[in-house]
Motif scaffolding. Sequence first.
Motif: not given
Ligand SMILES: [Fe+2]
Length: 277
Positions: A125-126, A154, A179-180
């Motif tokens: 995810h990151d 990101h 995801h954010h």
């Molecule tokens: Fe993130």
Amino acid sequence: MSELRRDLSSLAELATPIPPAKRAVIAAAPGGKSALSAGKAIAGLFQGLAGDRPIDSDMITHSSQEVLADVSAIGGERWLDTVREHHEGTFQHCLLVAGVAATYATRNGLNPYIAASLVNAALLHDVGKASIPQQILDKPGKLTESEFAVIKRHPRLGYDYLKSHAELPEAVLDAVLHHHEALDGSGYPDGLTADRIAPLTRILTVCDVFAANVEQRSYKSAQPASSAVMALVDMALRSRVDYEAVRRLASAFDVPLPGTLEELAASLSQPIRARAG
Ligand SMILES: [Fe+2]
Ligand SMILES: [Fe+2]
């Protein structure tokens, strides 16, 4: 990606092989072998994005299965303890999200395909943070507006890299990109509202927030699971995250919550009403 300075110090840290003596110590810890394997997969991903190289998808899939098996065998809390003791920074965070996701999946009996997709998405995810300067990622305290604008890139950087370098299910790519996002539309990068945020993505979001709260950093100590759950409850009450996902995650960490958001709100308002009366 080229408009962002690649962070050489963090990549160097990830690229540095773990000395054999330390590897042996980690391998002997509870869940240590899967933590090492997942750590290697994440390091490969971060280096891959920075060098614009292909992704070893098999390694990601294999690591996810190992994390799921270890978390199922020893419990999420012990696995997270091993990661907190031996890994640092962004690296620790990605591993913790994978461990939290595996705990959610195993304790809630998700079917194996969904469980694997969730842990895969957690590991991935990151990855876009490989392009974000380390001093911004690790800055204690509040970010400036321009620093936050850089951080906000990101999810899309990660998504673009994964989409062009690997064959991944659309749900996994969507979870990485979104995801954010927040149910009320206040998230990023697309400001999606609840009706456009997919179930797997909602689960990854709560795992990510939970992991950020139980993370051990040089400038903050780890919160217990119960405090991390309360932070999520607060976000659910403000229509940021999916309450059902919060409730299921909380129960996976043995923190019971009421069945619905309405029941939760009512239970929280009771002491206030009692005082007023
Ligand atoms: Fe993130
Ligand atoms: Fe994250």
